[in-house]
Motif scaffolding. Structure first.
Motif, mmCIF file in Angstrom:
data_model
loop_
_atom_site.group_PDB
_atom_site.id
_atom_site.type_symbol
_atom_site.label_atom_id
_atom_site.label_comp_id
_atom_site.label_asym_id
_atom_site.label_seq_id
_atom_site.Cartn_x
_atom_site.Cartn_y
_atom_site.Cartn_z
ATOM 1 N N ASN A 153 -1.567 12.888 14.614
ATOM 2 C CA ASN A 153 -0.897 11.585 14.548
ATOM 3 C C ASN A 153 -0.616 11.220 13.080
ATOM 4 N N PRO A 154 0.538 11.641 12.538
ATOM 5 C CA PRO A 154 0.820 11.403 11.114
ATOM 6 C C PRO A 154 0.757 9.940 10.701
ATOM 7 N N ARG A 155 1.238 9.052 11.545
ATOM 8 C CA ARG A 155 1.204 7.641 11.156
ATOM 9 C C ARG A 155 -0.220 7.097 11.135
ATOM 10 N N ARG A 156 -1.085 7.667 11.940
ATOM 11 C CA ARG A 156 -2.490 7.280 11.880
ATOM 12 C C ARG A 156 -3.096 7.757 10.560
ATOM 13 N N LEU A 157 -2.684 8.934 10.100
ATOM 14 C CA LEU A 157 -3.099 9.406 8.776
ATOM 15 C C LEU A 157 -2.659 8.420 7.704
ATOM 16 N N ALA A 158 -1.375 8.028 7.741
ATOM 17 C CA ALA A 158 -0.866 7.099 6.733
ATOM 18 C C ALA A 158 -1.605 5.772 6.777
ATOM 19 N N ALA A 159 -1.890 5.279 7.984
ATOM 20 C CA ALA A 159 -2.618 4.020 8.111
ATOM 21 C C ALA A 159 -4.041 4.136 7.587
ATOM 22 N N GLU A 160 -4.660 5.290 7.824
ATOM 23 C CA GLU A 160 -6.021 5.492 7.326
ATOM 24 C C GLU A 160 -6.053 5.501 5.802
ATOM 25 N N LEU A 161 -5.054 6.106 5.183
ATOM 26 C CA LEU A 161 -5.013 6.109 3.719
ATOM 27 C C LEU A 161 -4.757 4.706 3.175
ATOM 28 N N ARG A 162 -3.921 3.942 3.851
ATOM 29 C CA ARG A 162 -3.723 2.550 3.422
ATOM 30 C C ARG A 162 -5.020 1.761 3.529
ATOM 31 N N ARG A 163 -5.819 2.093 4.529
ATOM 32 C CA ARG A 163 -7.088 1.375 4.707
ATOM 33 C C ARG A 163 -8.088 1.697 3.611
ATOM 34 N N GLY A 212 13.603 22.617 -3.115
ATOM 35 C CA GLY A 212 13.355 21.395 -2.372
ATOM 36 C C GLY A 212 12.585 21.601 -1.088
ATOM 37 N N LEU A 213 11.841 22.721 -1.017
ATOM 38 C CA LEU A 213 11.086 23.028 0.199
ATOM 39 C C LEU A 213 10.059 21.951 0.501
ATOM 40 N N PHE A 214 9.478 21.367 -0.559
ATOM 41 C CA PHE A 214 8.517 20.286 -0.407
ATOM 42 C C PHE A 214 9.059 19.043 -1.096
ATOM 43 N N ARG A 215 8.540 17.889 -0.673
ATOM 44 C CA ARG A 215 8.869 16.635 -1.348
ATOM 45 C C ARG A 215 7.580 15.909 -1.710
ATOM 46 N N LEU A 216 7.601 15.271 -2.869
ATOM 47 C CA LEU A 216 6.493 14.424 -3.315
ATOM 48 C C LEU A 216 6.864 12.981 -3.012
ATOM 49 N N VAL A 217 6.122 12.383 -2.080
ATOM 50 C CA VAL A 217 6.373 11.001 -1.666
ATOM 51 C C VAL A 217 5.274 10.122 -2.246
ATOM 52 N N SER A 218 5.654 9.067 -2.924
ATOM 53 C CA SER A 218 4.666 8.170 -3.518
ATOM 54 C C SER A 218 4.991 6.730 -3.153
ATOM 55 N N LEU A 219 3.936 5.953 -2.918
ATOM 56 C CA LEU A 219 4.107 4.533 -2.631
ATOM 57 C C LEU A 219 2.856 3.777 -3.052
ATOM 58 N N SER A 220 3.071 2.548 -3.480
ATOM 59 C CA SER A 220 1.956 1.675 -3.828
ATOM 60 C C SER A 220 1.431 1.045 -2.561
ATOM 61 N N ASN A 221 0.109 0.941 -2.450
ATOM 62 C CA ASN A 221 -0.507 0.398 -1.238
ATOM 63 C C ASN A 221 -0.421 -1.123 -1.268
ATOM 64 N N PRO A 222 0.335 -1.731 -0.341
ATOM 65 C CA PRO A 222 0.534 -3.181 -0.417
ATOM 66 C C PRO A 222 -0.667 -4.000 0.012
ATOM 67 N N ASP A 223 -1.305 -3.585 1.117
ATOM 68 C CA ASP A 223 -2.435 -4.366 1.632
ATOM 69 C C ASP A 223 -3.242 -3.487 2.558
ATOM 70 N N SER A 224 -4.121 -2.682 1.990
ATOM 71 C CA SER A 224 -4.879 -1.727 2.805
ATOM 72 C C SER A 224 -5.842 -2.424 3.745
ATOM 73 N N ALA A 225 -6.213 -3.668 3.470
ATOM 74 C CA ALA A 225 -7.165 -4.364 4.340
ATOM 75 C C ALA A 225 -6.579 -4.630 5.722
ATOM 76 N N SER A 226 -5.260 -4.827 5.776
ATOM 77 C CA SER A 226 -4.642 -5.138 7.064
ATOM 78 C C SER A 226 -4.092 -3.928 7.769
ATOM 79 N N ALA A 227 -4.144 -2.751 7.136
ATOM 80 C CA ALA A 227 -3.595 -1.549 7.740
ATOM 81 C C ALA A 227 -4.697 -0.776 8.414
ATOM 82 N N ARG A 228 -4.722 -0.769 9.729
ATOM 83 C CA ARG A 228 -5.730 -0.073 10.494
ATOM 84 C C ARG A 228 -5.092 1.079 11.238
ATOM 85 N N PRO A 229 -5.781 2.201 11.396
ATOM 86 C CA PRO A 229 -5.216 3.296 12.169
ATOM 87 C C PRO A 229 -4.884 2.826 13.575
ATOM 88 N N GLY A 230 -3.721 3.293 14.092
ATOM 89 C CA GLY A 230 -3.344 2.883 15.414
ATOM 90 C C GLY A 230 -2.222 3.712 15.952
#
Length: 235
Positions: free
Chosen positions: A143-153, A217-235
């Motif tokens: 579940n990739p989006r659950r991974l992203a949510a876990e990192l935000r948390r 371009g086989l890989f891409r480096l994606v970067s983002l600042s974490n806006p509010d990890s307290a409200s981001a829960r895996p789901g």
């Protein structure tokens, strides 16, 4: 090093296990058990430019507490600045054994922990890290989006989240190749046809940067600042 080699049990995502087309935790473990012995030689060189770019971004970022998700055999570990305190996690016992050997061999005192954990449910407390980097992991987890949510948390608000991954081409010959390889996902241990939308929704992509990496371009480096990890829960 404190608690450098304590293992902790991970969790297996039941939803991912139920989907026949997905890579479940057992499939990932089996694939990387096969790859562990040749991983550095086969994949290490191809992925080196993207890995170096990700480590450079970590080294340049504010904060010292770093989580490396999918640490693998530890190819990136010697290249972090000494002041960065690294916690590495992976689902593969065989990969972690090689990472631990690398840490011992090269005397990497800033590597604090190497843990066998599920990237979608790490068990770390909220805001534990300043930076999280997931290299070549997003197309492996169920579940990739659950991974992203876990990192935000687990990353503090304002902290940095980085992904290095292959993302599917939208058209052209490469898209055809990726679709042809898709049925072999379980054997390969990753999804060749992985779309970035599976990781980051369109509305969140506006705040992220995605830079193509060599080779071709086989890989891409994606970067983002974490806006509010307290409200981001895996789901």
């Amino acid at each position: 090093m404190s608690e450098a080699y304590n293992d902790a049990p991970g969790t297996v995502d039941a939803e991912g296990l139920a989907r026949g087309s997905s890579l479940d935790a057992d499939a990932v473990r089996a694939a990387y058990r096969r790859w562990a012995g040749v991983y550095d030689r086969v994949f290490g060189a191809v992925s080196a430019p993207a890995r170096r770019a990700a480590v450079a971004a970590v080294n340049a970022a504010e904060g010292v507490e770093v989580l490396e998700v999918g640490v693998g055999t530890g190819l990136a570990l010697p290249h972090y600045r000494p002041e960065k305190r690294i916690t590495g996690i992976d689902l593969s016992t065989e990969m972690l054994e090689r990472a631990r050997a690398r840490v011992a061999r090269e005397g990497l005192g800033n590597v604090r922990q190497l843990l066998e954990l599920d990237a979608e449910a790490t068990g770390f407390e909220d805001h534990r890290f300043d930076i999280a980097v997931a290299m070549f992991v997003a197309s492996v987890v169920p579940n990739p989006r659950r991974l992203a949510a876990e990192l935000r948390r687990v990353v503090r608000p304002g902290g940095l989240i980085l992904f290095v991954n292959h993302f599917a081409a939208e058209s052209g010959p490469m898209a055809l190749v990726e679709r042809a390889l898709a049925p072999a996902s379980r054997a390969l241990g990753w999804h060749p046809d992985f779309a970035i939308e599976r990781l980051i929704p369109a509305e969140q992509r506006k705040a992220a940067s995605a830079v193509p990496m060599w080779p071709f371009g086989l890989f891409r480096l994606v970067s983002l600042s974490n806006p509010d990890s307290a409200s981001a829960r895996p789901g």
